[in-house]
Design an enzyme around this catalytic site. Sequence first.
Site, PDB file in Angstrom:
ATOM      1  N   MET A  31       0.919  -1.282  -0.001  1.00  0.00           N
ATOM      2  CA  MET A  31       0.048  -0.047   0.021  1.00  0.00           C
ATOM      3  C   MET A  31       0.888   1.247  -0.061  1.00  0.00           C
ATOM      4  SD  MET A  31      -3.421  -0.802   2.138  1.00  0.00           S
ATOM      5  CE  MET A  31      -2.856  -0.770   3.756  1.00  0.00           C
ATOM      6  N   HIS A  38       9.231  -3.396   3.269  1.00  0.00           N
ATOM      7  CA  HIS A  38       8.879  -3.847   2.070  1.00  0.00           C
ATOM      8  C   HIS A  38       9.921  -4.182   0.985  1.00  0.00           C
ATOM      9  CE1 HIS A  38       5.688  -0.533   3.264  1.00  0.00           C
ATOM     10  NE2 HIS A  38       4.837  -1.765   3.120  1.00  0.00           N
ATOM     11  N   SER A 187       6.681  -0.378  10.156  1.00  0.00           N
ATOM     12  CA  SER A 187       5.340  -0.461   9.661  1.00  0.00           C
ATOM     13  C   SER A 187       5.110   0.936   9.084  1.00  0.00           C
ATOM     14  CB  SER A 187       4.195  -0.610  10.858  1.00  0.00           C
ATOM     15  OG  SER A 187       2.984  -0.288  10.173  1.00  0.00           O
ATOM     16  N   ARG A 189       2.390   2.530   9.378  1.00  0.00           N
ATOM     17  CA  ARG A 189       1.506   3.271  10.433  1.00  0.00           C
ATOM     18  C   ARG A 189       2.385   3.926  11.835  1.00  0.00           C
ATOM     19  NH1 ARG A 189      -2.513  -0.915   8.750  1.00  0.00           N
ATOM     20  NH2 ARG A 189      -4.188   0.392   8.145  1.00  0.00           N
TER      21      ARG A 189
HETATM   22  P1  AMP Z   1       1.428  -2.754   3.467  1.00  0.00           P
HETATM   23  O1  AMP Z   1       1.863  -2.126   2.624  1.00  0.00           O
HETATM   24  O2  AMP Z   1       1.672  -2.441   4.927  1.00  0.00           O
HETATM   25  O3  AMP Z   1       0.274  -3.550   3.172  1.00  0.00           O
HETATM   26  O4  AMP Z   1       2.427  -4.116   3.535  1.00  0.00           O
HETATM   27  C1  AMP Z   1       2.798  -4.735   2.444  1.00  0.00           C
HETATM   28  C2  AMP Z   1       3.517  -5.878   2.587  1.00  0.00           C
HETATM   29  O5  AMP Z   1       4.739  -5.598   3.166  1.00  0.00           O
HETATM   30  C3  AMP Z   1       2.807  -7.020   3.228  1.00  0.00           C
HETATM   31  O6  AMP Z   1       3.251  -8.307   2.765  1.00  0.00           O
HETATM   32  C4  AMP Z   1       3.441  -6.834   4.610  1.00  0.00           C
HETATM   33  O7  AMP Z   1       3.358  -8.092   5.421  1.00  0.00           O
HETATM   34  C5  AMP Z   1       4.843  -6.365   4.191  1.00  0.00           C
HETATM   35  N1  AMP Z   1       5.487  -5.851   5.591  1.00  0.00           N
HETATM   36  C6  AMP Z   1       5.001  -4.622   6.086  1.00  0.00           C
HETATM   37  N2  AMP Z   1       5.928  -4.542   7.154  1.00  0.00           N
HETATM   38  C7  AMP Z   1       7.137  -5.304   7.107  1.00  0.00           C
HETATM   39  C8  AMP Z   1       8.191  -5.780   8.067  1.00  0.00           C
HETATM   40  N3  AMP Z   1       8.471  -4.675   8.900  1.00  0.00           N
HETATM   41  N4  AMP Z   1       8.898  -6.642   7.742  1.00  0.00           N
HETATM   42  C9  AMP Z   1       8.549  -7.409   6.508  1.00  0.00           C
HETATM   43  N5  AMP Z   1       7.509  -7.647   5.698  1.00  0.00           N
HETATM   44  C10 AMP Z   1       6.705  -6.256   6.004  1.00  0.00           C
END
Ligand code: AMP
Length: 287
Positions: A31, A38, A187, A189
């Site tokens: 996202m 990521h 994260s 967030r």
């Molecule tokens: P998001 O943009 O938050 O939807 O995350 C996109 C992808 O990145 C998802 O598969 C998440 O689980 C992964 N992701 C987010 N934060 C981390 C992290 N700290 N370590 C590994 N993968 C992550």
Amino acid sequence: MSELLHEKPALRALCDAWRTQGHRIGFVPTMGALHAGHMSLVDAARERGATRVVMSIFVNPTQFGPHEDFAKYPRTLTQDLTLCEAKGLDLVYAPSVDTLYPAGFVSHVEVEQITQQLEGAIRPTHFRGVTTVVAKLLNTVGPCIAAFGRKDYQQWRVIERMARDLDLPVEILGCPILRDSDGLALSSRNRYLSDAQRQRALAIVTGLRSANAAYGAGERQASTLLGIVHAALVKSFDSIDYVTLADAESLVPCQERLRAPTVLLVAARMGQTRLIDNVVLGEDTLA
Ligand code: AMP
């Protein structure tokens, strides 16, 4: 130079051409508001043999509940593209909401059972939104490999289940959580947190680390391990959505005495921010 595309036909044409040339496509759905977590998924896809890597950046409205942070979710496309460029990504796909959900859209992908507990209990429409958008993106990109973070542990297991049940021709990778030097899971967030809140948020790491250490020392009583995490969180967080021990694959909640590989999952709120984290007991280490 990373290619940036916004439309489905152009994305499909480029991915088709790569497959014709014999490339193995890796896919990383996100996202945006990108961070090193990521980017670690890009490395994982490459290590698994991807010779072209596609990342999608799309804040998916259907996975947010009506009172969640869809409107204020960070959108940082310019900075994201700089990171993608530095990482040597081959293609960034950033569609609009109308591109993925044109007028008249009524079809959804729904995974049963494993979506009902934990995040699904708190966010009842969340996983339907996730599985629908991930299925759509997989269908358009056509990757051999798709990488997901275990940061969103249940999401990874739900997508793995979807791929297996629907015979999707893709290998789903579950990649380790990338953490900051103090242990907080990276994260998008986290940027909502003030410095003081961020310090308090470390209680999650303290709780998970202590429970993991107790497990390592032989503790197998669920109530004892859960108590350790509750004690750590209660002082720092405004509310706790769940602290749960579950079977690491099915996510069925554990009985009092732990037997099979177990994941300890936490979701808690501080002000307007909701944080999640987890540890597979005895397998993961928390830095
Ligand atoms: P998001 O943009 O938050 O939807 O995350 C996109 C992808 O990145 C998802 O598969 C998440 O689980 C992964 N992701 C987010 N934060 C981390 C992290 N700290 N370590 C590994 N993968 C992550």
